[in-house]
Design a protein around this motif. Structure first.
Motif, mmCIF file in Angstrom:
data_model
loop_
_atom_site.group_PDB
_atom_site.id
_atom_site.type_symbol
_atom_site.label_atom_id
_atom_site.label_comp_id
_atom_site.label_asym_id
_atom_site.label_seq_id
_atom_site.Cartn_x
_atom_site.Cartn_y
_atom_site.Cartn_z
ATOM 1 N N SER A 66 0.851 -1.194 0.000
ATOM 2 C CA SER A 66 0.000 0.000 0.000
ATOM 3 C C SER A 66 0.886 1.243 0.000
ATOM 4 C CB SER A 66 -0.930 0.002 1.215
ATOM 5 O OG SER A 66 -0.174 -0.052 2.402
ATOM 6 N N VAL A 76 1.103 2.163 -6.618
ATOM 7 C CA VAL A 76 0.682 2.078 -8.021
ATOM 8 C C VAL A 76 1.509 3.072 -8.842
ATOM 9 C CG1 VAL A 76 -1.662 1.313 -7.512
ATOM 10 C CG2 VAL A 76 -1.183 3.742 -7.700
ATOM 11 N N CYS A 131 2.849 -0.964 -10.826
ATOM 12 C CA CYS A 131 1.660 -1.823 -10.793
ATOM 13 C C CYS A 131 0.434 -0.954 -11.023
ATOM 14 C CB CYS A 131 1.532 -2.536 -9.447
ATOM 15 S SG CYS A 131 2.850 -3.695 -9.085
ATOM 16 N N THR A 132 -0.639 -1.574 -11.449
ATOM 17 C CA THR A 132 -1.882 -0.826 -11.668
ATOM 18 C C THR A 132 -2.833 -0.920 -10.484
ATOM 19 O OG1 THR A 132 -2.844 -2.731 -12.799
ATOM 20 C CG2 THR A 132 -1.773 -1.063 -14.182
ATOM 21 N N ALA A 133 -2.491 -1.757 -9.488
ATOM 22 C CA ALA A 133 -3.353 -1.908 -8.315
ATOM 23 C C ALA A 133 -2.502 -2.105 -7.071
ATOM 24 C CB ALA A 133 -4.285 -3.105 -8.495
ATOM 25 N N THR A 134 -3.059 -1.696 -5.928
ATOM 26 C CA THR A 134 -2.371 -1.921 -4.660
ATOM 27 C C THR A 134 -2.561 -3.365 -4.241
ATOM 28 O OG1 THR A 134 -4.318 -1.244 -3.411
ATOM 29 C CG2 THR A 134 -2.702 0.473 -3.924
ATOM 30 N N SER A 141 -0.945 -7.383 -13.183
ATOM 31 C CA SER A 141 -1.049 -5.931 -13.026
ATOM 32 C C SER A 141 0.277 -5.237 -12.720
ATOM 33 C CB SER A 141 -2.053 -5.603 -11.919
ATOM 34 O OG SER A 141 -1.569 -6.040 -10.674
ATOM 35 N N CYS A 142 1.372 -5.980 -12.649
ATOM 36 C CA CYS A 142 2.664 -5.379 -12.302
ATOM 37 C C CYS A 142 3.699 -5.618 -13.391
ATOM 38 C CB CYS A 142 3.198 -5.960 -10.993
ATOM 39 S SG CYS A 142 2.231 -5.511 -9.549
#
Length: 195
Positions: A66, A76, A131-134, A141-142
């Motif tokens: 996070s 992100v 990454c596109t998400a936590t 996504s990374c």
């Protein structure tokens, strides 16, 4: 007497040209000094960011899941300027940077007497996980890179003559640095590392 006056005018013009050349050289030397100092300060900021990732508040994988604004870290990938590739928040004003709870570091230097002196240099750095998400690292996504890591049979990571190589996928982290110096000078630096 006319020849002497002409000779004096020629000498005077030569002295003026020499003085202008000397001023230009001094200004150039000063600019090169600013540039070198700003590069040195950026290297200090880069080292602070790397230490944060390796041994500091972002050293564990769970801490990097996070965002942590007080460590200038985003879990992100930050929105980047299309022409420079730098995060747009880094290009903005001090107000917008601190409004996002990021920290601007004021760099102090020691003067000849040993006292701390304000250099007028401000350093900002950002670390953003690509990454596109936590959350936990998701291969979908990374951005990741393949590396060959040498392990011994116990999987401890220590070197041994009969150790084997294994492929591993590490997440890419982008470190971006902005240095604001005297007389409105700015320098930008960027690097990537995989963990």
């Amino acid at each position: 007497m006319i020849v002497t006056l002409v000779a004096l005018v020629v000498l005077l013009l030569g002295a003026v040209a020499l003085l202008r050349s000397s001023d230009a050289s001094s200004a150039l030397a000063g600019q090169l000094g600013f540039r070198r100092d700003m590069k040195n300060q950026a290297e200090r900021a880069m080292a602070m960011a790397i230490n944060s990732l390796k041994t500091g508040s972002l050293s564990s994988a769970s801490a990097r899941e996070s965002s942590l604004a007080t460590a200038n870290y985003s879990a992100v990938a930050l929105t980047s300027d299309a022409s420079t590739g730098l995060p747009t928040i880094l290009l903005g004003s001090d107000t917008s940077f601190t409004a996002a709870n990021y920290v601007i570091n004021i760099v102090d230097a020691t003067d000849e007497s040993g006292d701390n002196a304000d250099t007028g240099i401000k350093v900002r750095y950002l670390i953003d996980r690509q990454c596109t998400a936590t959350g936990k690292v998701d291969p979908a996504s990374c951005s990741r890179t393949n590396v060959q890591i040498q392990f011994n049979g116990q999987d401890s990571g220590s070197y041994k003559a009969d150790s084997s190589f294994r492929s591993s996928q590490l997440v890419i982290y982008r470190i971006s640095v902005r240095v604001d110096g005297p007389r409105g000078t700015q320098a930008f630096f960027q690097s990537a590392m995989a963990l």
